[in-house]
Design an enzyme around this catalytic site. Sequence first.
Site, PDB file in Angstrom:
ATOM      1  N   THR A  70       0.849  -1.192   0.000  1.00 17.62           N
ATOM      2  CA  THR A  70       0.000   0.000   0.000  1.00 17.62           C
ATOM      3  C   THR A  70       0.880   1.235   0.000  1.00 17.62           C
ATOM      4  O   THR A  70       1.892   1.275   0.699  1.00 17.62           O
ATOM      5  CB  THR A  70      -0.853   0.006   1.290  1.00 17.62           C
ATOM      6  OG1 THR A  70      -1.826  -1.021   1.169  1.00 17.62           O
ATOM      7  CG2 THR A  70      -1.529   1.344   1.525  1.00 17.62           C
TER       8      THR A  70
ATOM      9  N   GLY B 256       0.182  -2.947   5.851  1.00 20.30           N
ATOM     10  CA  GLY B 256       0.183  -4.286   6.422  1.00 20.30           C
ATOM     11  C   GLY B 256      -1.235  -4.768   6.646  1.00 20.30           C
ATOM     12  O   GLY B 256      -2.170  -4.289   5.995  1.00 20.30           O
TER      13      GLY B 256
ATOM     14  N   GLY C 123      -4.584  -4.872   7.548  1.00 26.02           N
ATOM     15  CA  GLY C 123      -5.493  -3.797   7.937  1.00 26.02           C
ATOM     16  C   GLY C 123      -6.380  -4.131   9.117  1.00 26.02           C
ATOM     17  O   GLY C 123      -6.709  -3.253   9.926  1.00 26.02           O
TER      18      GLY C 123
HETATM   19  C1  SD4 Z   1      -5.170  -3.411   3.814  1.00 33.06           C
HETATM   20  N1  SD4 Z   1      -3.367  -2.217   4.831  1.00 33.06           N
HETATM   21  O1  SD4 Z   1      -6.049  -3.336   2.975  1.00 33.06           O
HETATM   22  C2  SD4 Z   1      -3.884  -2.688   3.571  1.00 33.06           C
HETATM   23  C3  SD4 Z   1      -2.965  -3.602   2.848  1.00 33.06           C
HETATM   24  C4  SD4 Z   1      -1.586  -3.083   2.735  1.00 33.06           C
HETATM   25  O2  SD4 Z   1       0.344  -2.962   1.652  1.00 33.06           O
HETATM   26  O3  SD4 Z   1      -1.073  -2.320   3.490  1.00 33.06           O
HETATM   27  N2  SD4 Z   1      -0.894  -3.457   1.764  1.00 33.06           N
HETATM   28  O4  SD4 Z   1      -5.277  -4.084   4.844  1.00 33.06           O
END
Ligand code: SD4
Length: 325
Positions: free
Chosen positions: A185, A237, A239
């Site tokens: 993300t 990470g 979520g």
């Molecule tokens: C999520 N935090 O949708 C996001 C995923 C993520 O790098 O950080 N990807 O949970």
Amino acid sequence: MKRRNFIRKTGLTGLGLSMIPASYSRSSIEEFIGTEMKPVCLTTWNFHQASKKAGELLDNKISALDAVEQGVRVEEKNIQNHTVGNGGAPDRDGFVTLDASIMGPDGDCGSVAFLQDIEHPVSVARKVMESTPHKMLVGKGAYNFAVNNGFKPKDLLSAESKKKWKNWLAHKNYKPIINIENHDTIGMLCLDQKGDLAGACTTSGLAYKMHGRVGDSPIIGSGLFVDNEVGGAVATGLGEEIMKNVSSFLIVELMRQGKSPQESCEIAMNRLISKNPNYKDFQVAFLALNKKGEVGSFCIHQGFTYMKYGNSVNENFTSKSLLKN
Ligand code: SD4
């Protein structure tokens, strides 16, 4: 000579960093610099181009709010990136569904979630912030709002993401791979030349998630929080864990109490892992910037890096981690 003294004595900052002996790791150097810096842009992971784009805009006196929007759009457009925008990994039913948020120096914010077929969700989030009485639109409502405001619909499922999804369907084993499949993300924090802060966060969320799943990225306070009097934080990470702890808000509140960005990220991580004994099974990473331009970052597993653009230098740094795996 101790690192702190070395840096003080030599007065090394920005470009001069390249002169520091190789034995001084980038993450250690960052910690010791801690000097006031403006403008500055922080970006999760190794998103070199996005960081450069936003950083150069800041150098040209563009506002932090415009810089974060333009910066993260670089990755939303990038079809090679399978975790953000165009080309993002689909959910388990084959739909690319996007989450994004933006927050400006006046404390206002906007977000979209479960948005399909629109390449730049961060710009839709900004439009929600600036031209609706609301802060968040989701799903079909967000899509209709985007189209009515001139955003062109587009099929975002790339041939490569489709192929990977088909392979996944053969076993349907939902087990996110730490630092690889799910964790890119883009979260960005900017401090502009006027000293104003803004942030943005945009993602296609977890690969092969349930249809309708929304993560932390569009949830103000979880994936992103900015308070122009204090600082800002972004998270990446798993979520579900970040949402449980409203981590970005917590980090900013800790900075408000006088903690450094680094201390704040570490305390917030301790809170998060204390709520889940299985923390070794997933990755979460935090990035924080205070009003002085000081930086903090912390993650569970090794492997999280971030970009920092400051003094016209665009560099990638390795975050400190809880586990030394
Ligand atoms: C999520 N935090 O949708 C996001 C995923 C993520 O790098 O950080 N990807 O949970």
